[in-house]
Design a protein around this motif. Structure first.
Motif, PDB file in Angstrom:
ATOM      1  N   HIS A  71       4.749  -6.708 -11.793  1.00 46.99           N
ATOM      2  CA  HIS A  71       3.690  -6.187 -10.921  1.00 46.99           C
ATOM      3  C   HIS A  71       2.742  -7.303 -10.499  1.00 46.99           C
ATOM      4  N   ASP A  72       2.353  -8.142 -11.456  1.00 46.44           N
ATOM      5  CA  ASP A  72       1.433  -9.240 -11.142  1.00 46.44           C
ATOM      6  C   ASP A  72       2.045 -10.208 -10.130  1.00 46.44           C
ATOM      7  N   LYS A  73       3.355 -10.458 -10.249  1.00 43.97           N
ATOM      8  CA  LYS A  73       4.011 -11.354  -9.303  1.00 43.97           C
ATOM      9  C   LYS A  73       4.000 -10.773  -7.890  1.00 43.97           C
ATOM     10  N   LEU A  74       4.251  -9.469  -7.792  1.00 41.72           N
ATOM     11  CA  LEU A  74       4.216  -8.837  -6.471  1.00 41.72           C
ATOM     12  C   LEU A  74       2.830  -8.977  -5.849  1.00 41.72           C
ATOM     13  N   ILE A  75       1.807  -8.674  -6.622  1.00 38.47           N
ATOM     14  CA  ILE A  75       0.443  -8.740  -6.109  1.00 38.47           C
ATOM     15  C   ILE A  75       0.082 -10.167  -5.719  1.00 38.47           C
ATOM     16  N   SER A  76       0.444 -11.114  -6.570  1.00 39.64           N
ATOM     17  CA  SER A  76       0.089 -12.510  -6.295  1.00 39.64           C
ATOM     18  C   SER A  76       0.789 -13.034  -5.046  1.00 39.64           C
ATOM     19  N   HIS A  77       1.951 -12.450  -4.695  1.00 37.73           N
ATOM     20  CA  HIS A  77       2.668 -12.848  -3.481  1.00 37.73           C
ATOM     21  C   HIS A  77       2.263 -12.006  -2.273  1.00 37.73           C
ATOM     22  N   GLY A  78       1.306 -11.138  -2.457  1.00 35.70           N
ATOM     23  CA  GLY A  78       0.816 -10.356  -1.328  1.00 35.70           C
ATOM     24  C   GLY A  78       1.728  -9.224  -0.910  1.00 35.70           C
ATOM     25  N   ILE A  79       2.629  -8.772  -1.782  1.00 33.77           N
ATOM     26  CA  ILE A  79       3.555  -7.692  -1.430  1.00 33.77           C
ATOM     27  C   ILE A  79       2.882  -6.353  -1.725  1.00 33.77           C
ATOM     28  N   GLN A  80       2.541  -5.620  -0.678  1.00 34.28           N
ATOM     29  CA  GLN A  80       1.871  -4.340  -0.831  1.00 34.28           C
ATOM     30  C   GLN A  80       2.804  -3.150  -0.614  1.00 34.28           C
ATOM     31  N   THR A  81       4.021  -3.416  -0.124  1.00 35.50           N
ATOM     32  CA  THR A  81       4.956  -2.343   0.187  1.00 35.50           C
ATOM     33  C   THR A  81       6.337  -2.685  -0.348  1.00 35.50           C
TER      34      THR A  81
END
Length: 554
Positions: A71-81
């Motif tokens: 989850h943290d990796k997704l957020i840090s890469h700006g993936i919201q969808t």
């Protein structure tokens, strides 16, 4: 999770037809995935190959754990969808609603988080109905939304300001439908409606624009003014939606009236039936107000969004004859944008005895400090003003006065009138109880809403809680399960240390600061913290986090 090969991309620049690429898929917000849970279906993410070709690739399989690290990796890469296959939509819906039920019933989850997730649930329901066209099964899903939001309205004070913060600023049919339902239900709660009536109204309001699924997108998204033929087609959407939903035999006549008559005007100038006055149902009259307000305050292809106060001015001054004037006046009170001539019954002005206030006359340079020492709700406020003897010639009965004070780290302003004053034995000023107020944003640094886990160190004891918002200069922190004397341990100006991972850091970072505001409500407290003396690492990490988040929310 090193296999997560994600790059932030602008889909319009990839040369790939993203609409074609995602056919057969449904988009899911990353925030609707819960770390520590098992995903109910395969999850797909957009991948960019060689800077040109974009594809959807499986990143997690059904049954895999959705870890906090992932989850943290997704957020840090700006993936919201993320994306799931359409056939997995029911499985994901069961997963999300089971988690949402737990969150709604949890006393430890901030109200803002609950409301955001309820919004997301309603959005997914509306998208499904617009995509599939109304039937008994998908329309009935709306009852889940109204049940959840009615629970939320009963448990927490969900204000208009709290809703406007999470509302989409860009107009889409599906977000507009959700926002009208949420705003309308909260307004009905403000009016004192019972829970069953709230649910009934919300059920109709959620689908009020469902007929637009039958209107050509070229007309819906036209950047200029519609011509006569196009406007005739647009005016058909209330009846188209009504006929489709009526065939499902799911809604009552009152609920259906929201769909059919939310564009009717009190003076008979509306459509599709040209109804007047009380021939328009109460549900439809309320829906018209919420519908118009949301349309004015969101960006459209042919106009920019208006500030709420400007939208209300247009609705009142230019369109007032088309609305139920009594309901519109109450809606203005609900929004807290300006004073009304009648008492603010039901208005919850957040001001406590002992709070410091600053008074000034409208369009005059003089200012006076005061202390709120008494009040009679809906009638008057009593302010102790040490300099009243010198100011009495200015603060005469009938004088229009502006008052400001600090609440929850924000500057709150209201306009009122002087009722009278007493000079002996104590210098007291009597003011009319305000029927509206404004929350002013005077911060030099932009604040980002984040709802991140964090904790604070108070005299060697750690209190876990939630970071509600943050800027380079400070933050707002909330925690539950504390004693009522916490405020005595945290006087304004006290030193404090907050710890947070800011999504992706391997260990919590320390943020030293001073307490600038303390609010205690039973077992819950909210702190306004001003950062100072941040060490180099914390300052650097916070700056990078804010920069990334500001890019995502623009």
């Amino acid at each position: 999770m090193e296999s997560l090969r994600v790059k932030k991309v602008r889909l319009t620049e990839t040369g790939t037809d993203f609409h074609e690429l995602t056919k057969g898929f449904v988009s899911i917000r990353t925030r609707n995935l819960f770390p520590g849970s098992v995903v109910p279906c395969d999850l797909y993410f957009p991948f960019l190959h060689g800077g040109q070709a974009l594809s959807l690739e499986k990143a997690l399989a059904s049954g895999d754990e959705y870890t906090a690290e992932f989850h943290d990796k997704l957020i840090s890469h700006g993936i919201q969808t993320v994306y799931i296959r359409k056939e997995a939509e029911a499985s994901f819906s069961d997963y999300f609603t089971s988690k949402l039920q737990q969150i709604i019933n949890s006393p430890n989850t901030p109200s803002e988080v609950k409301t955001q997730l309820i919004y997301d649930d309603a959005e997914s329901i509306v998208k499904k109905v617009l995509r599939e066209r109304p039937d008994q099964g998908n329309i009935r899903l709306g009852r889940r939304f109204v049940n959840y939001f009615a629970i939320q309205l009963a448990a927490d004070e969900v204000t208009a300001d709290a809703l406007l913060v999470i509302f989409s600023k860009d107009y889409y049919t599906f977000t507009h439908m959700v926002q009208v339902a949420l705003l309308g239900m909260a307004f009905c709660r403000f009016l004192g409606w019972k829970e069953d009536d709230l649910k009934s109204f919300g059920f109709g309001a959620l689908f009020h624009d469902v007929g637009k699924s039958s209107i050509d997108n070229a007309i819906l998204n036209k950047p200029g003014k519609l011509d006569a033929d196009e406007f005739d087609l647009m005016k058909a959407h209330p009846r188209l939606g009504y006929e489709r939903v009526k065939k499902t035999h799911v809604m009552t006549p009152d609920q259906l009236s929201v769909i059919l008559h939310h564009h009717e005007a009190l003076d008979g100038s509306g459509y599709p039936d040209g109804l007047e006055g009380n021939d328009i149902s109460l549900y439809a009259r309320i829906a018209r107000i919420a519908d118009c307000f949301d349309a004015l305050t969101t960006n459209r292809p042919y106009k920019s969004a208006l500030p709420p106060a400007k939208a209300i001015k247009i609705m009142t001054d230019e369109m007032g004859h088309t609305f139920d004037r009594e309901l519109l006046a109450r809606f203005v009170q609900f929004l807290g944008l300006e004073e009304a001539d009648q008492p603010a019954s039901g208005l919850r002005l957040q001001i406590d005895l002992g709070i410091k206030v600053l008074l000034e006359l409208e369009k005059q340079p003089e200012k006076w400090n005061g202390l709120l020492v008494g009040m009679e709700p809906e009638r008057y406020l009593i302010v102790r003003v040490p300099a009243l003897a010198a100011a009495k010639n200015h603060l005469q009965p009938g004088s229009h006065t502006v008052c400001r004070y600090i609440c929850r780290g924000n500057v709150v302003q209201f306009r009122t009138k002087v009722l009278g004053h007493v000079l002996h034995p104590v210098k007291l000023l009597f003011l009319k109880f305000p029927s509206g107020f404004q929350v002013l944003n005077l911060r030099k640094n932009p604040r980002i809403e984040c709802f991140l886990p964090a904790d604070v160190d108070i005299e060697g004891r750690h209190y876990p809680g939630t970071l509600l918002d943050i800027s380079i200069g400070g933050c707002k922190f909330s925690s539950r399960g504390v004693s009522s004397d916490i405020s005595s341990q945290l006087p304004v100006g006290a030193s404090i240390t907050l710890f947070s991972t800011l999504f992706s850091e391997p260990s919590p970072l320390p943020f030293a600061g001073l307490v600038r505001h303390v609010e205690v409500d039973r077992d819950k407290f909210i702190l306004g913290i001003q950062f100072e003396r941040l060490d180099g690492v914390s300052h650097q990490k916070l700056s990078a986090f804010l920069e990334n988040m500001l890019v995502l929310v623009r």
